[in-house]
Design a protein around this motif. Structure first.
Motif, PDB file in Angstrom:
ATOM      1  N   UNK A  25       0.841  -1.195   0.000  1.00 16.64           N
ATOM      2  CA  UNK A  25       0.000   0.000   0.000  1.00 16.64           C
ATOM      3  C   UNK A  25       0.879   1.250   0.000  1.00 16.64           C
ATOM      4  N   UNK A  26       1.933   1.254   0.837  1.00 20.04           N
ATOM      5  CA  UNK A  26       2.862   2.396   0.882  1.00 20.04           C
ATOM      6  C   UNK A  26       3.526   2.620  -0.481  1.00 20.04           C
ATOM      7  N   UNK A  54      -7.839   1.041  -1.716  1.00 20.78           N
ATOM      8  CA  UNK A  54      -8.760   0.372  -0.797  1.00 20.78           C
ATOM      9  C   UNK A  54      -8.084  -0.813  -0.124  1.00 20.78           C
ATOM     10  N   UNK A  55      -8.356  -0.975   1.169  1.00 24.54           N
ATOM     11  CA  UNK A  55      -7.877  -2.140   1.916  1.00 24.54           C
ATOM     12  C   UNK A  55      -9.104  -2.883   2.433  1.00 24.54           C
ATOM     13  N   UNK A  82      -9.951   9.688   7.335  1.00 25.84           N
ATOM     14  CA  UNK A  82      -9.960  11.136   7.108  1.00 25.84           C
ATOM     15  C   UNK A  82      -8.604  11.748   7.461  1.00 25.84           C
ATOM     16  N   UNK A  83      -8.050  11.317   8.589  1.00 24.88           N
ATOM     17  CA  UNK A  83      -6.790  11.900   9.084  1.00 24.88           C
ATOM     18  C   UNK A  83      -5.581  11.414   8.288  1.00 24.88           C
ATOM     19  N   UNK A  84      -5.413  10.108   8.219  1.00 24.66           N
ATOM     20  CA  UNK A  84      -4.200   9.559   7.615  1.00 24.66           C
ATOM     21  C   UNK A  84      -4.324   9.337   6.108  1.00 24.66           C
ATOM     22  N   UNK A  85      -5.514   8.981   5.645  1.00 23.09           N
ATOM     23  CA  UNK A  85      -5.701   8.702   4.223  1.00 23.09           C
ATOM     24  C   UNK A  85      -6.053   9.925   3.401  1.00 23.09           C
ATOM     25  N   UNK A  94      -3.972   3.925   2.561  1.00 27.40           N
ATOM     26  CA  UNK A  94      -5.337   3.583   2.150  1.00 27.40           C
ATOM     27  C   UNK A  94      -6.277   4.735   2.483  1.00 27.40           C
ATOM     28  N   UNK A  95      -7.102   5.088   1.517  1.00 27.44           N
ATOM     29  CA  UNK A  95      -8.102   6.123   1.776  1.00 27.44           C
ATOM     30  C   UNK A  95      -9.521   5.590   1.598  1.00 27.44           C
ATOM     31  N   UNK A  96      -9.643   4.314   1.300  1.00 21.95           N
ATOM     32  CA  UNK A  96     -10.919   3.614   1.251  1.00 21.95           C
ATOM     33  C   UNK A  96     -10.752   2.290   1.989  1.00 21.95           C
ATOM     34  N   UNK A  97     -11.759   1.914   2.755  1.00 18.97           N
ATOM     35  CA  UNK A  97     -11.660   0.640   3.466  1.00 18.97           C
ATOM     36  C   UNK A  97     -12.967  -0.138   3.331  1.00 18.97           C
ATOM     37  N   UNK A  98     -12.853  -1.442   3.544  1.00 17.04           N
ATOM     38  CA  UNK A  98     -14.002  -2.322   3.644  1.00 17.04           C
ATOM     39  C   UNK A  98     -13.876  -3.015   4.992  1.00 17.04           C
ATOM     40  N   UNK A  99     -14.935  -2.969   5.762  1.00 19.81           N
ATOM     41  CA  UNK A  99     -14.908  -3.605   7.075  1.00 19.81           C
ATOM     42  C   UNK A  99     -16.244  -4.294   7.319  1.00 19.81           C
ATOM     43  N   UNK A 100     -16.229  -5.607   7.277  1.00 21.34           N
ATOM     44  CA  UNK A 100     -17.444  -6.377   7.537  1.00 21.34           C
ATOM     45  C   UNK A 100     -17.588  -6.682   9.014  1.00 21.34           C
ATOM     46  N   UNK A 101     -16.782  -7.606   9.503  1.00 18.21           N
ATOM     47  CA  UNK A 101     -16.905  -8.002  10.906  1.00 18.21           C
ATOM     48  C   UNK A 101     -16.470  -6.895  11.854  1.00 18.21           C
TER      49      UNK A 101
END
Length: 92
Positions: A15-16, A28-29, A73-76, A46-53
């Motif tokens: 990603x980096x 996206x991660x 918002x802060x890091x991505x 990463x500025x987009x994420x997917x989080x299910x669980x």
């Protein structure tokens, strides 16, 4: 993909590298992203994420979503603390 996967920290080097090569690309991660791992993904670029669980198995879904949103918002996306979305709760 399969739900409940583990976060693979060593993949953040990829990603980096992508972020360095393509500073304006959406990255996206997906996989094991939750409040405990989101900073690693967002700091890697990463500025987009997917989080299910990380959302659906949370005691407080709204809180987990807002924690992860703030990290992206802060890091991505480079926002400063005063610009971050407030932490929310299911109790609101």
């Amino acid at each position: 993909g399969k739900g409940g996967q583990s976060f693979i920290e060593h993949c953040m080097s990829k990603v980096r590298a992508i972020r360095a090569a393509y500073p304006n690309l959406d990255i996206e991660v997906d996989g094991g992203v939750k409040p405990q791992t989101i900073d690693m993904a967002a700091e890697a670029g990463a500025n987009l994420i997917v989080s299910g669980s990380g959302v659906y198995k949370a005691k407080d879904m709204a809180e987990n979503i807002s924690i992860m949103q703030r990290s992206v918002e802060k890091f991505g996306n480079g926002k400063i603390d005063d610009e971050l979305t407030p932490i929310r709760s299911d109790k609101e």
